[in-house]
Design an enzyme around this catalytic site. Structure first.
Site, PDB file in Angstrom:
ATOM      1  N   GLU A  97    -124.045 -60.478  46.052  1.00 12.17           N
ATOM      2  CA  GLU A  97    -123.622 -60.694  45.313  1.00 12.17           C
ATOM      3  C   GLU A  97    -122.281 -61.345  46.013  1.00 12.17           C
ATOM      4  O   GLU A  97    -121.699 -60.944  46.591  1.00 12.17           O
ATOM      5  CB  GLU A  97    -123.083 -59.897  44.225  1.00 12.17           C
ATOM      6  CG  GLU A  97    -124.310 -59.629  43.663  1.00 12.17           C
ATOM      7  CD  GLU A  97    -124.411 -58.001  42.801  1.00 12.17           C
ATOM      8  OE1 GLU A  97    -125.399 -57.522  41.650  1.00 12.17           O
ATOM      9  OE2 GLU A  97    -123.165 -57.660  42.349  1.00 12.17           O
ATOM     10  N   CYS A 110    -115.293 -64.652  45.560  1.00 16.88           N
ATOM     11  CA  CYS A 110    -114.835 -63.461  46.239  1.00 16.88           C
ATOM     12  C   CYS A 110    -116.442 -62.603  46.733  1.00 16.88           C
ATOM     13  O   CYS A 110    -117.964 -63.217  46.565  1.00 16.88           O
ATOM     14  CB  CYS A 110    -115.090 -62.330  45.119  1.00 16.88           C
ATOM     15  SG  CYS A 110    -115.038 -60.424  45.291  1.00 16.88           S
ATOM     16  N   CYS A 117    -121.913 -49.805  50.171  1.00 12.99           N
ATOM     17  CA  CYS A 117    -120.419 -49.459  50.545  1.00 12.99           C
ATOM     18  C   CYS A 117    -120.916 -48.501  50.652  1.00 12.99           C
ATOM     19  O   CYS A 117    -120.805 -47.049  49.773  1.00 12.99           O
ATOM     20  CB  CYS A 117    -119.121 -49.771  49.726  1.00 12.99           C
ATOM     21  SG  CYS A 117    -118.008 -49.550  50.348  1.00 12.99           S
ATOM     22  N   CYS A 121    -115.939 -44.674  46.036  1.00 13.13           N
ATOM     23  CA  CYS A 121    -115.178 -44.491  45.429  1.00 13.13           C
ATOM     24  C   CYS A 121    -115.254 -44.448  44.338  1.00 13.13           C
ATOM     25  O   CYS A 121    -116.479 -44.762  44.015  1.00 13.13           O
ATOM     26  CB  CYS A 121    -113.975 -45.706  45.434  1.00 13.13           C
ATOM     27  SG  CYS A 121    -113.396 -46.433  47.444  1.00 13.13           S
ATOM     28  N   CYS A 124    -116.196 -47.132  41.739  1.00 12.99           N
ATOM     29  CA  CYS A 124    -116.862 -48.497  41.754  1.00 12.99           C
ATOM     30  C   CYS A 124    -117.960 -48.206  42.129  1.00 12.99           C
ATOM     31  O   CYS A 124    -118.775 -47.382  42.693  1.00 12.99           O
ATOM     32  CB  CYS A 124    -116.211 -48.757  43.237  1.00 12.99           C
ATOM     33  SG  CYS A 124    -116.952 -50.603  43.756  1.00 12.99           S
ATOM     34  N   GLU A 166    -116.902 -53.045  52.885  1.00 14.18           N
ATOM     35  CA  GLU A 166    -115.631 -52.741  53.072  1.00 14.18           C
ATOM     36  C   GLU A 166    -115.014 -52.895  54.002  1.00 14.18           C
ATOM     37  O   GLU A 166    -115.955 -53.112  55.343  1.00 14.18           O
ATOM     38  CB  GLU A 166    -115.238 -51.218  53.481  1.00 14.18           C
ATOM     39  CG  GLU A 166    -114.054 -50.705  54.588  1.00 14.18           C
ATOM     40  CD  GLU A 166    -113.119 -51.499  53.842  1.00 14.18           C
ATOM     41  OE1 GLU A 166    -112.400 -51.319  52.643  1.00 14.18           O
ATOM     42  OE2 GLU A 166    -112.115 -51.488  54.471  1.00 14.18           O
ATOM     43  N   CYS A 346    -114.302 -56.714  39.215  1.00 12.16           N
ATOM     44  CA  CYS A 346    -113.761 -55.493  39.951  1.00 12.16           C
ATOM     45  C   CYS A 346    -114.889 -54.240  40.090  1.00 12.16           C
ATOM     46  O   CYS A 346    -115.129 -53.972  38.831  1.00 12.16           O
ATOM     47  CB  CYS A 346    -112.057 -55.327  40.174  1.00 12.16           C
ATOM     48  SG  CYS A 346    -111.127 -56.591  40.680  1.00 12.16           S
TER      49      CYS A 346
HETATM   50  N1  SAH Z   1    -113.798 -52.157  49.944  1.00 11.73           N
HETATM   51  C1  SAH Z   1    -112.609 -53.254  49.903  1.00 11.73           C
HETATM   52  C2  SAH Z   1    -113.273 -54.017  49.168  1.00 11.73           C
HETATM   53  C3  SAH Z   1    -113.474 -53.880  47.398  1.00 11.73           C
HETATM   54  S1  SAH Z   1    -112.602 -54.810  46.266  1.00 11.73           S
HETATM   55  C4  SAH Z   1    -111.121 -52.329  48.872  1.00 11.73           C
HETATM   56  O1  SAH Z   1    -111.700 -51.209  48.789  1.00 11.73           O
HETATM   57  O2  SAH Z   1    -110.580 -53.063  48.663  1.00 11.73           O
HETATM   58  C5  SAH Z   1    -112.838 -54.193  45.040  1.00 11.73           C
HETATM   59  C6  SAH Z   1    -111.921 -53.916  44.521  1.00 11.73           C
HETATM   60  O3  SAH Z   1    -112.114 -53.917  43.347  1.00 11.73           O
HETATM   61  C7  SAH Z   1    -110.660 -52.554  44.874  1.00 11.73           C
HETATM   62  O4  SAH Z   1    -108.922 -52.521  44.636  1.00 11.73           O
HETATM   63  C8  SAH Z   1    -111.733 -51.854  44.556  1.00 11.73           C
HETATM   64  O5  SAH Z   1    -110.749 -50.781  44.168  1.00 11.73           O
HETATM   65  C9  SAH Z   1    -111.215 -52.858  42.252  1.00 11.73           C
HETATM   66  N2  SAH Z   1    -112.001 -52.257  41.423  1.00 11.73           N
HETATM   67  C10 SAH Z   1    -113.334 -51.480  41.925  1.00 11.73           C
HETATM   68  N3  SAH Z   1    -113.950 -50.266  41.071  1.00 11.73           N
HETATM   69  C11 SAH Z   1    -113.512 -51.070  40.061  1.00 11.73           C
HETATM   70  C12 SAH Z   1    -113.059 -50.857  38.649  1.00 11.73           C
HETATM   71  N4  SAH Z   1    -114.884 -50.674  38.051  1.00 11.73           N
HETATM   72  N5  SAH Z   1    -112.263 -51.433  37.914  1.00 11.73           N
HETATM   73  C13 SAH Z   1    -111.790 -52.312  38.326  1.00 11.73           C
HETATM   74  N6  SAH Z   1    -111.215 -52.417  39.531  1.00 11.73           N
HETATM   75  C14 SAH Z   1    -112.133 -51.674  40.726  1.00 11.73           C
END
Ligand code: SAH
Length: 354
Positions: A97, A110, A117, A121, A124, A166, A346
């Site tokens: 996506e 984006c 991934c 986390c 996420c 990532e 996000c």
């Molecule tokens: N792996 C990279 C790229 C993903 S970026 C990274 O971790 O930065 C996606 C962004 O959205 C990151 O800052 C992540 O921490 C944030 N994010 C992930 N899940 C989220 C959620 N459920 N609500 C809000 N932000 C989230």
């Protein structure tokens, strides 16, 4: 239906690689420059329309190379905002996506760098779906090319590597894609309009700085305390905060850019007064700005587990948190969440395993 793994993927070649490729098949390097120009300046993906190439060369290219890295098979519009989510299929039937986020002064795309991934986390959705594979440089770049083709070349002004995956764990392909976006022939994107977001892989942050790429870098911080960050971002056990901060200082110095800290606000986990104190200290140590992100709940994916228990900080408390940091002299932005009605916000990018 997409299927051309056995062919050479031209959309993933940097300008230099493209010239080298044409030399390697006995052509003049400027033919590579011509093809590159068709792809990135004219968004032309059919050899038959590349009329400055001899017909015989076009036929040769058709049999050995491919200009189709992804198949754009569906999209979803957000009824409440202008956010649009694109769904792409890969040659091996994986789905990825990207999201277009129109704003007043810019339109941001984006993009994803991996299918799924590996980082897991806890907040996420992409993490919960697990890891399938890295995307090729062509697959990363094609998310931009196909979206730009839909909207018109000038529409997309910014690219953020904040989709699935990532980026720094798919280092070479990510780096090639940046070289392509900021190429010498100019696709219209300057370095300061491209941001890579990472969960924090210090050796790769340093390597990126040494590559003289000078794009913007964001760290998904989410806590200034190792014990808390270990729980919500297991990668922190391998690469604790100090190593990341050292690498970020190096990056900021070498590239002369400010780091962005992303901070998703989780109730009672990272929204306490000691967090304000720690953030203030950190942001004064490293040239940076701070983005506070409202947490998009992913309870539906893990109703009984740790992820399912995470809750968002209330909007008024986020504002209060931001104001206290501003009072301390920190540059803070509160991101508005766009696209959560189509699971394009996000951390909501996740496809059910196919
Ligand atoms: N792996 C990279 C790229 C993903 S970026 C990274 O971790 O930065 C996606 C962004 O959205 C990151 O800052 C992540 O921490 C944030 N994010 C992930 N899940 C989220 C959620 N459920 N609500 C809000 N932000 C989230």
């Amino acid at each position: 239906m997409l299927k051309q793994k056995e062919k050479i993927e031209l959309k993933g070649m940097t300008l230099q690689q493209m010239k080298d490729y044409f030399s390697s098949i006995g052509e003049k390097p400027f033919r590579g420059e011509q093809v590159f120009n068709w792809l990135f300046n004219h968004l032309e993906f059919e050899y038959d329309n590349m009329l400055n190439l001899p017909k015989e060369l076009r036929e040769r290219l058709k049999t050995s190379t491919s200009l189709i890295s992804l198949d754009l098979f569906d999209y979803q519009d957000s009824p409440s905002t202008k956010t649009k989510k694109y769904l792409f299929r890969t040659y091996d039937d994986k789905v990825i996506e990207s999201v277009v986020i129109p704003e007043k002064e810019r339109n941001t795309l984006c993009i994803s760098t991996q299918v799924g991934c590996p980082l897991d986390c806890k907040f996420c959705a992409t993490g919960l779906m697990g890891y399938k594979r890295n995307l090729s440089a062509g697959e990363i770049v094609d998310q931009y090319l196909l979206a730009a083709k839909e909207y018109g070349k000038k529409f997309i002004t910014n690219i953020v590597y904040m989709g699935m995956g990532e980026p720094l764990l798919n280092f070479k392909n990510t780096l090639d894609s940046i070289k392509i976006f900021t190429n010498e022939l100019n696709t219209g994107l300057s370095r300061n309009r491209i941001t890579i977001s990472t969960a924090g892989i210090p050796p790769k942050i340093k390597e990126l700085a040494d590559n003289d790429i000078r794009i913007k870098l964001a760290l998904s911080l989410h806590s200034c305390f190792d014990d808390i960050r270990n729980k919500i971002m297991p990668i922190n056990i391998k690469y604790p905060l100090k190593e990341n901060f050292d690498a970020l200082r190096y990056y900021a110095k070498k590239t002369k850019t400010r780091i962005t800290f992303e901070y998703t606000m989780l109730k009672e986990i990272n929204d306490r007064s000691e967090d304000i104190k720690a953030l203030t200290h950190l942001c004064k140590q490293i040239p940076s700005k701070l983005n506070l992100i409202p947490f998009n709940s992913i309870k539906h994916m893990d109703p009984d587990g740790f992820s399912g228990q995470l809750e968002p900080t209330a909007a008024n408390l986020i504002e209060e948190f931001a104001n206290q940091l501003r009072d301390n002299g920190i540059t803070v932005f509160v991101r508005n969440t766009q696209g959560d009605d189509i699971a394009a916000a996000c951390g909501q990018l996740a496809i059910k395993a196919s």
